[in-house]
Design an enzyme around this catalytic site. Structure first.
Site, mmCIF file in Angstrom:
data_model
loop_
_atom_site.group_PDB
_atom_site.id
_atom_site.type_symbol
_atom_site.label_atom_id
_atom_site.label_comp_id
_atom_site.label_asym_id
_atom_site.label_seq_id
_atom_site.Cartn_x
_atom_site.Cartn_y
_atom_site.Cartn_z
ATOM 1 N N ASP A 262 103.054 30.642 160.123
ATOM 2 C CA ASP A 262 102.234 30.462 158.938
ATOM 3 C C ASP A 262 102.023 31.867 158.350
ATOM 4 O O ASP A 262 102.238 32.876 159.024
ATOM 5 C CB ASP A 262 100.896 29.794 159.267
ATOM 6 C CG ASP A 262 100.263 29.202 157.998
ATOM 7 O OD1 ASP A 262 100.689 29.577 156.881
ATOM 8 O OD2 ASP A 262 99.341 28.372 158.119
HETATM 9 C C1 BGC Z 1 99.021 27.887 154.626
HETATM 10 C C2 BGC Z 1 100.355 27.148 154.719
HETATM 11 C C3 BGC Z 1 101.210 27.514 153.540
HETATM 12 C C4 BGC Z 1 101.401 29.018 153.523
HETATM 13 C C5 BGC Z 1 102.251 29.515 152.367
HETATM 14 C C6 BGC Z 1 99.207 29.369 154.417
HETATM 15 O O1 BGC Z 1 97.994 29.984 154.128
HETATM 16 O O2 BGC Z 1 98.286 27.655 155.792
HETATM 17 O O3 BGC Z 1 100.138 25.767 154.755
HETATM 18 O O4 BGC Z 1 102.435 26.845 153.584
HETATM 19 O O5 BGC Z 1 100.142 29.645 153.404
HETATM 20 O O6 BGC Z 1 101.573 29.409 151.169
#
Ligand code: BGC
Length: 755
Positions: free
Chosen positions: A232
């Protein structure tokens, strides 16, 4: 490109190039190695539509993304209980990815809705792991049929936003396996998602991004995952540990810092280069799979997708209450639409999944030409209802045959990045509903929210439609459902408790400091409420229709089976009303009697089916071992305890209509190990042990029995049954104390039994 060619390429790379490939080039791209012809590839949020940003854009959504189509969020699509429908949505998202040159869409998000408070509940499917897994698998099937990938996220146990980047989700093995893993396991096994995104949090103390057990042993060795794991955004703590644990791609980028750490660790002999090679190989497999199948000429008809989004949203809506048939509305009658959400619906949540819609349709717009009057009722922006607003709403309600209040949670109430602190709706909206309901007995509430809310006014209104966060065309869908053009067929993918403190995680949710203990264990959602026989506002699986359905002829193709067999189940369902409609046949399995502490029933099958008035269909299910099994922590595997199980067909977890029994025999004998502290109850359940202990038991029973010449009082004080009951809990070693065996005899028996 085949694996051998990719390996040849890797063999030509420098260590620096390989380490570099293990992190993003920027927020959204993997790196290229131009001298070797390795292209970059782009990933983008979703998942219920695209949030494609340009290079400079930050991922928190401050900068705009391209115009796109916002489909209903997972909280809504789960309510459709319709695999074919969500597969169609996946296909549309896949096409838009091809059009926009995206290799991977970041989703679906399959974390379990453990508490109504989680800020990201709107993005998650359900409190139930089977429903979550099956709906996610259908979506993935749709996306990946277009030769672009998904990133199923956030692996794992990421069910709160509070301290999401530091908190440890501490759950026992059985809870993880039965509740928090299947949402990933089912799609990984059935659909082989191209990528998996690990979560921010730790799991039992170890960051998901460096958790070998999670990313390698469970995900790859057990489930057979073949794609790459990405972090993530910003989830990496110790990059070197991560490489060894199976985290292939760090996203977004550490500006080269972590890449250098990888290089240094290899040079210092602290990290075997083979792990770096493996990560690069997995990433390139996917990069080339995309580039070789890229079809940027794929058309993207946003208007068509808008209509598809409306069709999907309509089939997600859950008719929670419909007293006196207050719905559907008639086009002949005057209706008051009250509440600012009627003009500006809330249809998506905040954070990384937020989509820059190319258009939206509100209920008010969709109702053009109908006899609808509008009153604002409250201000979304100030979260207030002034006296004038209430007075205007009451006047509109009085004029109309039916008053429909559009209510729910404003943006700030639920979003990625933080949790709710309560499950109430805005006070101004509750007050408005009560005032309108007092003015017009035919009041209906339409709800826009991603997670359960308390409904203090439930007794005063005749109808409630749960629209969840239904995407940009939600207004169109709502009007179709309200006026009966679409017969509602959604079912609740989660229990609506009466109040927050009824929720099983209430005492522990959020945790203390950086530790959140999942102490309610497997008793999440209806698994808890049903076992506790707790009153709920609306149970899991509940949802009404404008027609009625009858279920009959539940048949099992066998009444006895081994746990290696499959069971075929069929049931007939008939539309007994006068409108066409869809219903969801829900199949639950109930272990009639079990040694492990288990929920009363668990969802193990569901099928949505459309029926014309009077039409009848047969719906079939096939159940295998997993439908009957629990996770056994002695053998670290799924296990079925021999015994009887009910196969139940229900209209909700609280409304079981038909049930039949099947006896399932376990083909696996659990290991039995005894020692001097093993108690008789357990020993006597084992025929081998029982036989060996018989002579001693008889001696023991005699020693405890009141003597024949004991007085009546003594006889009553300890009856034979009491004796037997007491014996149950005595350990083997007690035989020595009570003179029924010698220590040596006990040792010998234990040795023989354990042989
Ligand atoms: C979120 C993810 C997301 C990623 C990219 C993160 O903060 O938890 O779900 O895909 O950012 O934007």
């Amino acid at each position: 490109m085949d694996k051998a060619k990719i390996r040849e390429l890797i063999a030509q790379m420098t260590l620096e190039e390989k380490a570099g490939l293990c992190s993003g080039a920027d927020f959204w791209h993997t790196k290229a190695v131009e001298r070797l012809g390795v292209p970059a590839s782009m990933v983008s949020d979703g998942p219920h539509g695209l949030r494609k940003q340009d290079q400079e854009a930050d991922h928190l959504g401050v900068n705009d993304s391209i115009k796109a189509v916002c489909f209903p969020a997972a909280s809504a699509t789960a309510a459709s209980f319709d695999k074919a429908l969500i597969e169609k949505m996946g296909e549309a998202v896949g096409d838009s990815c091809q059009h926009e040159k995206l290799s991977v869409v970041l989703g679906p998000a399959v974390n379990i809705k453990r508490s109504p408070l989680c800020g990201r509940n709107f993005e998650y499917f359900s409190e139930d792991p089977y429903l979550t897994g099956k709906m996610a698998a259908a979506f993935i099937h749709g996306v990946q049929s277009k030769n672009v990938g998904v990133s199923i996220k956030h692996f794992a146990a990421n069910s709160q936003e509070h301290r999401r980047m530091s908190s440890s989700s501490d759950a026992d093995e059985r809870t993880l396996r039965e509740i928090y893993f299947p949402g990933f396991e089912i799609p990984v096994k059935e659909e082989q998602p191209w990528t998996v995104m690990c979560s921010y949090n730790r799991v039992n103390g170890v960051f998901a991004s460096e958790n070998h057990w999670l990313l390698t042993e469970v995900l790859r060795d057990e489930w057979g995952f073949e794609g790459y794991v990405m972090s993530d955004w910003g989830a990496v703590s110790d990059r070197v540990k991560g490489v060894e644990a199976g985290l292939d791609l760090e996203m977004p980028s550490s500006g080269g810092y972590n890449d250098r750490k990888i290089v240094e660790a290899v040079r210092a002999g602290k990290l075997d280069e083979k792990y770096v090679d493996l990560a690069v190989e997995r990433i390139l497999n996917i990069v080339f799979r995309y580039t070789e199948n890229a079809k940027p000429e794929t058309p993207w008809d946003m208007e068509a997708d808008h209509l598809l989004a409306a069709d999907i949203a309509a089939d997600c809506m859950v008719l929670l209450k419909n007293e006196d048939g207050v719905l559907p509305l008639s086009r002949e009658d005057e209706v008051a639409f009250i509440g600012e959400f009627a003009a500006k619906p809330r249809f998506q949540g905040g954070g990384s999944s937020h989509i820059n819609c190319f258009k939206t349709t509100s209920a008010l717009e969709a109702a053009e030409g109908l006899k609808v009057i509008y009153a604002r009722g409250y201000s979304i922006e100030t979260d207030e209802a002034t006296d004038e607003m209430i007075a205007e709403a009451v006047a509109a309600a009085k004029k109309a045959k039916t008053a429909v209040v559009f209510a729910g949670l404003p943006d700030v109430y639920e979003s990625e990045g933080y949790d709710r602190s309560h499950m109430r709706m805005p006070e101004c909206q509750n007050a408005l509903i009560e005032a309108v309901a007092a003015a017009n007995p035919n009041t209906v509430v339409v709800l826009h929210n991603g997670s359960p809310v308390e409904m203090p006014w439930i007794g005063c209104v005749k109808g409630v439609v749960e629209a969840y966060l239904g995407g940009q065309a939600v207004g169109l869908a709502t009007v179709r459902v309200l006026y009966g053009d679409v017969n509602p067929s959604g079912r609740l993918p989660e229990t609506f408790p009466k109040k927050l403190s009824d929720n099983p995680s209430y005492l522990f949710y959020g945790g203390e400091g950086n530790v959140t203990e999942y102490r309610e264990g497997v008793f999440v959602g209806y698994r808890y409420y049903d076992k506790k026989e707790a009153e709920v506002l609306f149970p899991f699986g509940h949802g009404l229709s404008y027609t009625s359905f009858a279920f009959s002829d539940l048949k099992l193709d066998k009444t006895e089976m081994d746990d290696t067999d499959t069971l075929n189940v069929s049931v007939r369902v008939k539309n007994t009303g006068s409108r066409a409609g869809k219903t969801v046949v829900q199949l639950y399995v109930c272990d009639k009697q079990s040694t492990p502490i288990r929920p009363i029933r668990e969802l193990k099958g569901f099928e949505k089916t459309a029926l014309e008035p009077g039409e009848e269909k047969e719906v079939r299910f096939t159940l295998d071992k997993r439908a009957f099994a629990y996770w056994n922590t002695e053998i670290h595997d799924w296990h079925v305890e021999t015994g009887e199980f009910f196969i139940e067909i229900g209209a909700s977890s609280r409304d079981i209509i038909l049930a039949e029994t099947v006896t399932v025999r376990s083909t696996v004998e659990l290991p039995r190990r005894y020692d001097e502290n093993s108690i008789f109850m357990d020993l006597l359940a084992d025929p081998k042990a029982k036989e060996k202990l018989r002579p001693m038991l008889e001696a023991m029973a005699k020693a405890f029995a009141p003597s024949d010449n004991a007085g009546e009082a003594a006889q009553e004080a300890i009856s034979e049954e009491m004796n037997a009951a007491m014996l149950n809990y005595m350990p083997l070693r007690s035989m020595v104390s009570f003179g029924s065996a010698t220590g040596e005899q006990i040792e010998q028996i234990i040795a023989e039994l354990n042989r």
